[in-house]
Design an enzyme around this catalytic site. Structure first.
Site, PDB file in Angstrom:
ATOM      1  N   ASP A 152      78.958  64.847  49.288  1.00 58.29           N
ATOM      2  CA  ASP A 152      79.332  65.334  50.635  1.00 58.29           C
ATOM      3  C   ASP A 152      78.249  65.002  51.625  1.00 58.29           C
ATOM      4  OD1 ASP A 152      81.269  66.782  52.600  1.00 58.29           O
ATOM      5  OD2 ASP A 152      79.633  67.989  52.773  1.00 58.29           O
TER       6      ASP A 152
ATOM      7  N   GLU B 271      79.744  60.169  51.161  1.00 59.90           N
ATOM      8  CA  GLU B 271      80.322  59.672  52.256  1.00 59.90           C
ATOM      9  C   GLU B 271      78.800  59.224  52.746  1.00 59.90           C
ATOM     10  OE1 GLU B 271      83.403  62.920  53.925  1.00 59.90           O
ATOM     11  OE2 GLU B 271      81.294  63.916  53.349  1.00 59.90           O
TER      12      GLU B 271
END
Length: 780
Positions: free
Chosen positions: A336, A366
């Site tokens: 994340d 990400e």
């Protein structure tokens, strides 16, 4: 604290349990004194599900051992006991803290627990193996929230919202369609990407199964509390520390037995809290980034960010992912907000997992942040090149669908002039930010933002017709009952059930993920896309509960042709390595663009790409509101259609009689040319080219005509003072055009287009072309 002298390189921090002794090690270099507090039970919980009194334990002083580590060896079997560390700081403060390396915890993570991991492993766990995976290019990801999977009370699950729901096989709907884990296997995905399953803060595990409780029972889980312990709300009994461990392992084993690997969504960029979090009380000021004024920085958007570039923070992340990979057999990690994790840490994660655990472990994340950060070495797009990990391709995502929460459109949702961006994504972004297609995760939607169906409806202006109301933080912004709003909404009002695959909304949704599933790189779909899943227009459903988030399994029978289409595309991809090339060089050699304009992208995977059994494969995406006609390269055996607007798979659905195909509006098509098929009637054209100077180097033919796509034909030999080229055309072709040119249009033999009349019946024809003449002569 001295980061050099206080760096500890051992992989044994935390509680190291055996039945004869337990060794406790805590890294707390700034502490004046550290005491181990042992407890017989989990403590007394208050109304908020917290334990606030920890002075009731047996307290044993720990030794300041080395490199900032405090040490204690306790003889005897401590399994089933609980513990905390009592930290005394140089400022006189005293704090009781859980172990940041906890392997087990009590309900709500209130206390660390001593657990016998071997005892809490299911039968056969030691010999449990990862499903085979030839290479990362074979991956098809399916992003899924544990609770969403089985929360539907009409689905037939026994264990709603639990890890154990993945162990339930044989579930069927009333029409016999597979539900649950059998559905995942039938769909054909290779990896399930689970939203956070470590212990997170915002769900009260003691009340999550209480039907009378009004407390929040749902969260995506991006609020870490204990990084190395499974989440208790997904266990059947969160009050017994070993149950969540056992049931998590049972889930992994069940998925592995179905041939499905498991990706764990990890959140090492921030913690839910700081002062009451897992690190600050132990090593004040070390684990979090701060600005020049000493204030916590907020690159995560939730109030803090981990200082991953610091040696012992990096070590914590390395230890954690390795623990999950080895103890729980996790097959990969999705980071994340990877932009907040320094690139060197991610490189070391990839290197260590691949060299010391398993080279097939998939690592991606990400490549962005949630806000401004002082971190210099951010892991953004491009930083992954040749480093062993992949990143999300938001360029491709935006090109396909448009913006994430609004009515902005992309190629599949109605925006013109997106062809070049689509083609870049199709090529695995090898001319954008990757060194290999294995470094891009291709997707349209995930848990964040509008899901695919709701996004399509939004771009079509159908939100009001569907009855969607504005939802924020699990509540209607205008007040009222969320349950009533969901009940009275009509997300499929625009769909004619008798003509499901002709619905514009369905066609756009299928086209969007059809592009993803036929592109180079690693594809990901969101759970329920194959069932036209809706979240009732909620673009941020992280706390909207089962009412909004649960997968409605009845949609499988309602929209079975959509499911079959997804399954067919996945089967096509898994069967044909042409869709799974592994290098930029392969793509440049084997991917030929046929059209990239007018809301159409068409390309050919040619010459047995990546050792495919199909000689050539043509893929066409038509984003127009009308049918298009597409000229195809000539095939001796003809083109067969494997994917059309309603069906997808590996078998021929239709056979073309010529080199032109009609592609319906808002659809895709995949055609293939087999080796060993029945040859079609053709005729051979041989061209002899004569130059007075006898110099033929660099000269070639440019030919075109009915049934013959424009192409270069090289002279293959010289014979009797002439250059000779030959090619094959369909038997029905009566006339072809040609130009004799030097290299790539450096010069032309004659300026005007020339034509050869082939006639009706010849199976072969030989003609002579003389330099400087626009005429030709038939030889035979």
């Amino acid at each position: 604290m001295n980061e050099k002298t206080d760096y500890y390189d051992g992989r044994d921090l935390g509680c190291n349990y055996s039945r004869t002794e337990s060794i406790f090690k805590l890294w707390a270099p700034g502490a004046v004194k550290v005491t181990l507090a042992l407890y017989q039970d989990a403590g007394s919980y208050n109304a908020q599900g917290e334990v606030t009194v920890h002075t009731d334990g047996l307290e044993i002083g720990m030794k300041n051992w080395k490199a900032g580590v405090w040490f204690l060896r306790f003889y005897g079997d401590l399994a089933g006991r609980y513990y905390m560390y009592k930290i005394e700081g140089p400022d006189g403060s005293i704090r009781y803290v859980t172990d940041p390396y906890s392997k087990g915890v009590s309900a709500n993570g209130a206390r660390s627990a001593v657990v016998d991991l071997q005892y809490w492993s299911p039968p056969g766990w030691e010999g449990e193996k990862r499903p085979p995976l030839e290479g990362l290019q074979d991956t098809v990801l399916y992003e899924l929230h544990v609770r969403d999977f089985s929360a539907d009370t009409e689905s037939g699950f026994e264990y709603h919202g639990k890890f154990k729901s993945f162990t339930e096989t044989g579930l069927r709907d009333k029409e016999g369609n597979k539900v649950g884990i059998d559905h995942l296997q039938e769909l054909g995905v290779t990896h399930v990407h689970l939203l956070p399953v470590f212990d997170f803060k915002t769900v009260n595990e003691l009340l999550v199964d209480d039907p009378d409780s009004t407390e929040t029972k749902y969260n995506w889980g991006y609020d870490p509390q204990h990084f190395n312990v499974p989440e208790g709300s997904y266990a059947t009994d969160p009050q017994i520390p070993g149950v969540r461990i056992l049931e998590f392992k049972e889930m992994i084993m069940a998925l592995h037995r179905k041939g499905i690997r498991v990706i764990m969504d990890v959140v090492y960029n921030h913690t839910f809290g700081v002062e009451d979090g897992p690190f600050e009380a132990i090593v004040p000021g070390y684990f979090y980034r701060r600005d020049a004024q000493g204030r916590l920085t907020n690159g995560s958007g939730v109030g803090n960010e981990m200082a991953t570039e610091r040696p012992m923070v990096r070590k914590y992340i390395l230890d954690s992912v390795r623990y999950w990979a080895e103890e729980y057999h996790i097959d990969g990690f999705r980071f994340d907000l990877m932009g907040l994790i320094d690139t060197e840490t991610i490189i070391q994660v990839a290197r260590e997992l691949h060299s010391e655990v398993d080279p097939s472990i998939l690592i991606y994340g990400e490549p962005w942040t949630g806000g401004d950060t002082p971190l210099q070495q951010q892991t953004l797009k491009g930083s992954q090149m040749n480093k062993g990990f992949a990143v999300f391709n938001d360029h491709f995502r935006g090109a396909i669908k448009g913006d994430s929460d609004g009515g902005g459109k992309g190629f599949a949702t109605g925006q013109p002039e997106m062809e070049a961006a689509i083609l870049e994504g199709v090529k695995g972004a090898v001319h954008d930010f990757t060194a290999s297609p294995l470094e891009t995760i291709n997707y349209v939607t995930v848990h964040d933002n509008l899901n695919l169906w709701d996004k399509v409806l939004t771009t079509q202006g159908l939100r009001n017709e569907a009855g969607f109301e504005e939802i924020r933080n699990g509540e209607l912004t205008n007040g009222g009952s969320l349950e009533e709003a969901v009940k009275h909404s009509e997300p499929y009002r625009s769909v004619d059930r008798d003509y499901l695959m002709k619905s514009e909304s369905v066609k756009r949704a299928i086209l969007a993920n059809g592009i993803v599933l036929t592109s180079q790189g690693i594809p990901m779909i969101q759970a329920g896309d194959e069932l036209l899943r809706t979240k009732y227009g909620d673009h941020n459903s992280y706390r909207s509960g089962d009412l909004v988030n649960a997968i409605r399994w009845e949609n499988k029978r309602r929209f079975k042709p959509v499911f079959d289409y997804y399954r067919g595309l996945i089967d096509l991809r898994k069967t044909h390595p042409a869709f799974r090339m592994t290098s930029k060089e392969q793509i440049e050699k084997h991917l030929e663009v046929l059209r990239c304009q007018d809301n159409t992208v068409a390309y050919m995977l040619k010459d047995f790409a990546n050792d495919d059994v199909w000689k050539n494969i043509v893929v066409i995406y038509n984003a127009n509101h009308h049918e298009i006609k597409m000229e195809l390269p000539f095939s001796k055996t003809g083109w067969k259609i494997a994917v059309n607007e309603e069906q997808a798979g590996n078998q021929a659905l239709d056979f073309l009689v010529d080199e032109q195909v009609s592609v319906p509006e808002l659809s895709m098509m995949v055609l293939f040319e087999e080796v060993g098929g029945v040859p079609r009637p053709t005729k051979r054209v041989e061209v002899q080219y004569e130059r007075p100077d006898g110099k033929y180097d660099g000269w070639n033919l440019w030919v075109w005509g009915t049934g013959l796509r424009e192409q270069r034909v090289d002279f293959e030999r010289t014979e009797n003072g002439r250059a000779v080229a030959s090619f094959t055309v369909p038997a029905y072709v009566k006339r072809i055009g040609y130009i004799v040119r030097l290299n790539d249009w450096e010069a032309k033999d004659v300026d005007q287009d020339c034509f050869i009349e082939l006639g009706h019946s010849q199976s072969a024809i030989t003609v002579l072309i003389r330099s400087g003449s626009d005429d030709w002569k038939k030889i035979s």
